[in-house]
Write a protein that holds these residues in place. Structure first.
Motif, PDB file in Angstrom:
ATOM      1  N   SER A 301       2.654   4.766   7.164  1.00  0.00           N
ATOM      2  CA  SER A 301       3.226   5.950   6.519  1.00  0.00           C
ATOM      3  C   SER A 301       2.164   6.843   5.900  1.00  0.00           C
ATOM      4  O   SER A 301       2.465   7.789   5.181  1.00  0.00           O
ATOM      5  N   GLY A 302       0.890   6.539   6.180  1.00  0.00           N
ATOM      6  CA  GLY A 302      -0.207   7.287   5.570  1.00  0.00           C
ATOM      7  C   GLY A 302      -0.849   6.463   4.470  1.00  0.00           C
ATOM      8  O   GLY A 302      -1.392   5.389   4.736  1.00  0.00           O
ATOM      9  N   VAL A 303      -0.743   6.949   3.227  1.00  0.00           N
ATOM     10  CA  VAL A 303      -1.301   6.197   2.096  1.00  0.00           C
ATOM     11  C   VAL A 303      -0.389   5.023   1.769  1.00  0.00           C
ATOM     12  O   VAL A 303       0.773   5.209   1.422  1.00  0.00           O
ATOM     13  N   GLU A 304      -0.911   3.815   1.867  1.00  0.00           N
ATOM     14  CA  GLU A 304      -0.162   2.633   1.433  1.00  0.00           C
ATOM     15  C   GLU A 304      -0.500   2.267  -0.005  1.00  0.00           C
ATOM     16  O   GLU A 304       0.336   1.754  -0.733  1.00  0.00           O
ATOM     17  N   GLU A 305      -1.743   2.539  -0.398  1.00  0.00           N
ATOM     18  CA  GLU A 305      -2.169   2.210  -1.754  1.00  0.00           C
ATOM     19  C   GLU A 305      -3.346   3.100  -2.151  1.00  0.00           C
ATOM     20  O   GLU A 305      -4.301   3.250  -1.397  1.00  0.00           O
ATOM     21  N   VAL A 306      -3.234   3.707  -3.329  1.00  0.00           N
ATOM     22  CA  VAL A 306      -4.372   4.407  -3.917  1.00  0.00           C
ATOM     23  C   VAL A 306      -5.051   3.420  -4.849  1.00  0.00           C
ATOM     24  O   VAL A 306      -4.465   2.971  -5.834  1.00  0.00           O
ATOM     25  N   MET A 307      -6.268   3.059  -4.521  1.00  0.00           N
ATOM     26  CA  MET A 307      -6.942   1.970  -5.216  1.00  0.00           C
ATOM     27  C   MET A 307      -7.700   2.479  -6.444  1.00  0.00           C
ATOM     28  O   MET A 307      -8.103   3.635  -6.508  1.00  0.00           O
ATOM     29  N   GLY A 308      -7.863   1.603  -7.415  1.00  0.00           N
ATOM     30  CA  GLY A 308      -8.529   1.955  -8.664  1.00  0.00           C
ATOM     31  C   GLY A 308     -10.027   2.108  -8.504  1.00  0.00           C
ATOM     32  O   GLY A 308     -10.588   1.903  -7.423  1.00  0.00           O
ATOM     33  N   LEU A 309     -10.694   2.445  -9.608  1.00  0.00           N
ATOM     34  CA  LEU A 309     -12.124   2.735  -9.564  1.00  0.00           C
ATOM     35  C   LEU A 309     -12.986   1.490  -9.670  1.00  0.00           C
ATOM     36  O   LEU A 309     -14.169   1.528  -9.324  1.00  0.00           O
TER      37      LEU A 309
END
Length: 341
Positions: A301-309
């Motif tokens: 679906s595109g972005v599955e997870e925006v990961m932390g820094l």
């Protein structure tokens, strides 16, 4: 002799497997908007070489038929069509799974950043209006500068059209990663092919923040001064190319490569390949800013997870705080343009 034959057979089987997996890939249409430009042409070539692409749609306001004819002679899977002018834009986009946008003009002598913004912002707005109408479910990879503003413009256009999906809109910051990897490998004296360096923030000047403390393989050979110099060089990579080309161009070839790398990652994600992680400028809650570049896990679906820094060094924490004001200003500039125009 026997070992040589076994090796040859093994390589032949591996090639067969690679070909089979490519030929078994789903049909995927990729549209490149701005395909006749300095970035668009090499990007078209690289996407034609990608076995995951079954249909390659090349669009620009002029010269695309020639680019399409040229690229179409390459003996790879993708069927190529060229489209030119506003009346063919809809057909170029129809059914696209992935739209890559390198359209726009590079900054020329005597042109202010504001001049550049107004021209490219208008181009992006028009293209995104067409995307919302003709392929609203496509993944959109924004290359057109200034990315820190053009991604928010695209988001506002899609919101107005009722098609916005934050999982499907990406600012391509891969060139910052490519540069950081190359510069780090040279300074740390490690093989560049095995290097990884996350780059977060935005995609211009001080908003570009390479996280060399998280680079792999790790190196103890770099001093504080080395890290400062590497960070500055990564941030100024575009200027380095412009100066080397003596006013006759900007980073087109390396940008095309970076665009192709990120496009390939998006296609793999769409096809269900697991653990595809790249840095990208996306809608984010990682910081208080509405858009931010960080590692992103890609999927169907595109972005599955925006990961932390992750854990930041003192130098990186300082850089993070320093970039926020400028990045927010660029985001707001894009949003205001889209809402007012």
């Amino acid at each position: 002799m026997r070992m040589s034959l076994l090796r040859s057979a093994s390589q032949h089987l591996r090639r067969r497997r690679d070909y089979s997996s490519a030929s078994a890939s789903p049909e995927r249409k990729v549209a490149i908007l701005g395909a006749a430009g300095g970035i668009g042409q090499p990007l078209a070539l690289l996407m034609k070489l990608n076995p995951l692409v079954s249909s390659l749609s090349l669009y620009d306001i002029a010269a695309t038929p020639g680019v399409a004819a040229d690229v179409s002679h390459i003996n790879t899977r993708a069927l190529v069509k060229g489209f030119v002018g506003d009346d063919q834009l809809g057909e170029a986009l129809e059914g696209a799974d992935l739209v890559i946008i390198p359209a726009g003009v590079p900054r020329k002598p005597g042109m202010t950043r504001d001049d550049l913004f107004k021209i490219n912002a208008g181009i992006v707005k028009g293209l995104c209006t067409a995307i919302a109408r003709h392929c609203p479910n496509a993944l959109v990879n924004m290359i057109s500068n200034p990315v820190n503003s053009t991604v928010p413009i695209a988001a506002e256009v899609f919101k107005k059209a009722g098609t916005y999906d934050e999982k499907k809109l990406f600012g391509v910051t891969t060139l910052d990663v490519v540069r950081a990897k190359t510069f780090y490998a040279g300074k740390a004296n490690v093989p560049v092919t095995g290097v990884n360096v996350p780059v977060v923030g935005g995609h211009a000047g001080i908003t570009i923040l390479p996280l060399f403390s998280q680079a792999t393989p790790a190196s103890n050979a770099l001093s504080h001064e080395d890290l400062l110099a590497l960070t500055k060089r990564t941030q100024d990579g575009g200027t380095e190319v412009v100066e080397a080309k003596a006013g006759k161009g900007s980073a087109t070839l390396s940008m095309a490569y970076a665009g192709a790398v990120f496009g390939d990652a998006c296609l793999k994600g769409l096809n269900g390949v697991p653990d595809i992680v790249e840095c990208s400028f996306v809608q984010s809650t990682v910081t208080e800013l509405p858009f931010f570049a960080s590692k992103v896990r890609l999927g169907k679906s595109g972005v599955e997870e925006v990961m932390g820094l992750g854990e930041l060094s003192a130098l990186e924490k300082e850089g993070l705080e320093s970039l926020k004001g400028e990045l927010l200003s660029s985001i707001e500039k894009g949003v205001n343009f889209a809402q007012e125009s």
